[in-house]
Design a protein around this motif. Structure first.
Motif, PDB file in Angstrom:
ATOM      1  N   UNK A 214     -21.817  78.929  -1.232  1.00  0.00           N
ATOM      2  CA  UNK A 214     -22.908  78.370  -0.429  1.00  0.00           C
ATOM      3  C   UNK A 214     -23.780  77.516  -1.343  1.00  0.00           C
ATOM      4  N   UNK A 215     -24.010  76.268  -0.950  1.00  0.00           N
ATOM      5  CA  UNK A 215     -24.895  75.366  -1.693  1.00  0.00           C
ATOM      6  C   UNK A 215     -25.975  74.873  -0.728  1.00  0.00           C
ATOM      7  N   UNK A 216     -27.238  75.122  -1.078  1.00  0.00           N
ATOM      8  CA  UNK A 216     -28.361  74.772  -0.200  1.00  0.00           C
ATOM      9  C   UNK A 216     -29.342  73.883  -0.957  1.00  0.00           C
ATOM     10  N   UNK A 217     -29.756  72.791  -0.321  1.00  0.00           N
ATOM     11  CA  UNK A 217     -30.818  71.947  -0.876  1.00  0.00           C
ATOM     12  C   UNK A 217     -31.925  71.825   0.169  1.00  0.00           C
ATOM     13  N   UNK A 218     -33.133  72.169  -0.242  1.00  0.00           N
ATOM     14  CA  UNK A 218     -34.239  72.248   0.710  1.00  0.00           C
ATOM     15  C   UNK A 218     -34.652  70.888   1.255  1.00  0.00           C
ATOM     16  N   UNK A 219     -34.566  69.845   0.415  1.00  0.00           N
ATOM     17  CA  UNK A 219     -34.943  68.499   0.844  1.00  0.00           C
ATOM     18  C   UNK A 219     -33.844  67.522   0.473  1.00  0.00           C
ATOM     19  N   UNK A 220     -32.847  67.336   1.340  1.00  0.00           N
ATOM     20  CA  UNK A 220     -31.779  66.365   1.050  1.00  0.00           C
ATOM     21  C   UNK A 220     -32.355  64.961   0.905  1.00  0.00           C
ATOM     22  N   UNK A 221     -31.661  64.101   0.158  1.00  0.00           N
ATOM     23  CA  UNK A 221     -32.157  62.736  -0.071  1.00  0.00           C
ATOM     24  C   UNK A 221     -32.305  61.922   1.210  1.00  0.00           C
ATOM     25  N   UNK A 222     -31.439  62.176   2.212  1.00  0.00           N
ATOM     26  CA  UNK A 222     -31.516  61.451   3.480  1.00  0.00           C
ATOM     27  C   UNK A 222     -31.444  62.441   4.636  1.00  0.00           C
ATOM     28  N   UNK A 223     -32.065  62.117   5.793  1.00  0.00           N
ATOM     29  CA  UNK A 223     -32.123  63.051   6.923  1.00  0.00           C
ATOM     30  C   UNK A 223     -30.754  63.398   7.514  1.00  0.00           C
ATOM     31  N   UNK A 224     -29.754  62.538   7.331  1.00  0.00           N
ATOM     32  CA  UNK A 224     -28.445  62.782   7.928  1.00  0.00           C
ATOM     33  C   UNK A 224     -27.590  63.757   7.127  1.00  0.00           C
ATOM     34  N   UNK A 226     -26.741  67.435   5.723  1.00  0.00           N
ATOM     35  CA  UNK A 226     -27.006  68.834   6.032  1.00  0.00           C
ATOM     36  C   UNK A 226     -27.585  69.548   4.804  1.00  0.00           C
ATOM     37  N   UNK A 227     -28.473  70.498   5.056  1.00  0.00           N
ATOM     38  CA  UNK A 227     -29.079  71.248   3.960  1.00  0.00           C
ATOM     39  C   UNK A 227     -28.100  72.231   3.318  1.00  0.00           C
ATOM     40  N   UNK A 228     -27.177  72.766   4.122  1.00  0.00           N
ATOM     41  CA  UNK A 228     -26.295  73.823   3.640  1.00  0.00           C
ATOM     42  C   UNK A 228     -24.830  73.412   3.694  1.00  0.00           C
ATOM     43  N   UNK A 229     -24.135  73.606   2.574  1.00  0.00           N
ATOM     44  CA  UNK A 229     -22.685  73.423   2.493  1.00  0.00           C
ATOM     45  C   UNK A 229     -22.047  74.776   2.215  1.00  0.00           C
TER      46      UNK A 229
END
Length: 240
Positions: A214-224, A226-229
């Motif tokens: 599981x890889x989660x980023x709270x603020x992705x660089x662009x809105x499109x 997904x936060x979670x992979x």
């Protein structure tokens, strides 16, 4: 330039006079390979590989790791990820160690062209037994991110990591890695990583394993983005 000062200080701390060491050393290499292809109503193809090597010599330890994941559906690429890690550890006593580490991530579908982190820190072998090992690491580093859109950014990073291994039986092993990275200049930007796996030995060198990442980023660089992979893989494992 000011941010890089911590690394110069750290190098001088960790590069203290090296005492006498014996010539005994040990290399261990761990490799995983996974491939899935389906056809019919939907054509899918996924390829993943991981290689990890460790070297130990009295008070010095080296770790190298490389992971590659590629996937496509109906001939359209949907996954392309490369991760590299290198770490030098210097034992300060029986359990405490200092380390220098470099990370490199290229993930085509996460909003980044690449992200690299150079860090320095301390770790502690919390548990060291025949069945259980638990290692904790804390570090501060310098991150450079190149975005697919909107240029690049560099910042100071704080990282905490736990690495656990449980030898359940002679032929059965469970591993769990947890990592938290935060932008110390904007704490709303942080990353969480979990890597769980279990392996069953076939013989001295080969095993079969399953893993869930599981890889989660709270603020992705662009809105499109997904936060979670999440990734689930069944792999052939080779140890030598």
């Amino acid at each position: 330039m000011k941010k890089l000062g911590i690394f110069i200080t750290a190098v001088s701390i960790l590069s203290t006079a090296i005492g006498k060491e014996n010539n005994s050393h040990q290399w261990k290499t761990h490799g995983e390979l996974s491939y899935v292809k389906t056809s019919g109503n939907s054509d899918t193809e996924t390829f993943a590989t991981k290689i990890e090597t460790n070297w130990k010599k009295t008070v010095n330890r080296l770790l190298g790791k490389g992971e590659f994941l590629y996937g496509k559906t109906d001939n359209k690429e949907n996954t392309n990820k490369l991760y590299l890690l290198g770490r030098w550890e210097r034992l300060l006593n029986e359990r405490l160690f200092g380390f220098l580490q470099g990370d490199y991530l290229r993930d085509k579908f996460s909003g980044y062209d690449y992200k690299t982190v150079w860090s320095v820190g301390f770790g502690y072998d919390i548990i060291k037994s025949e069945k259980h090992t638990l290692k904790g690491l804390v570090s501060i580093g310098y991150t450079l991110s190149q975005y697919k859109e909107d240029g690049s950014k560099d910042y100071t990073t704080g990282t905490t990591e736990l690495d656990y291994k449980w030898k359940i039986r002679e032929n059965l092993t469970f591993k769990q890695l947890l990592r938290y990275d935060v932008n110390l200049e904007n704490t709303d930007v942080y990353f969480l990583k979990s890597d769980s796996s279990i392996a069953v030995k076939i013989n001295a060198h080969f095993s079969m394993g399953v893993g869930y990442k599981v890889a989660y980023q709270n603020k992705p660089p662009t809105p499109d983005v997904e936060k979670t992979d999440t990734t689930f893989l069944t792999s052939l494992i080779v140890d030598f």
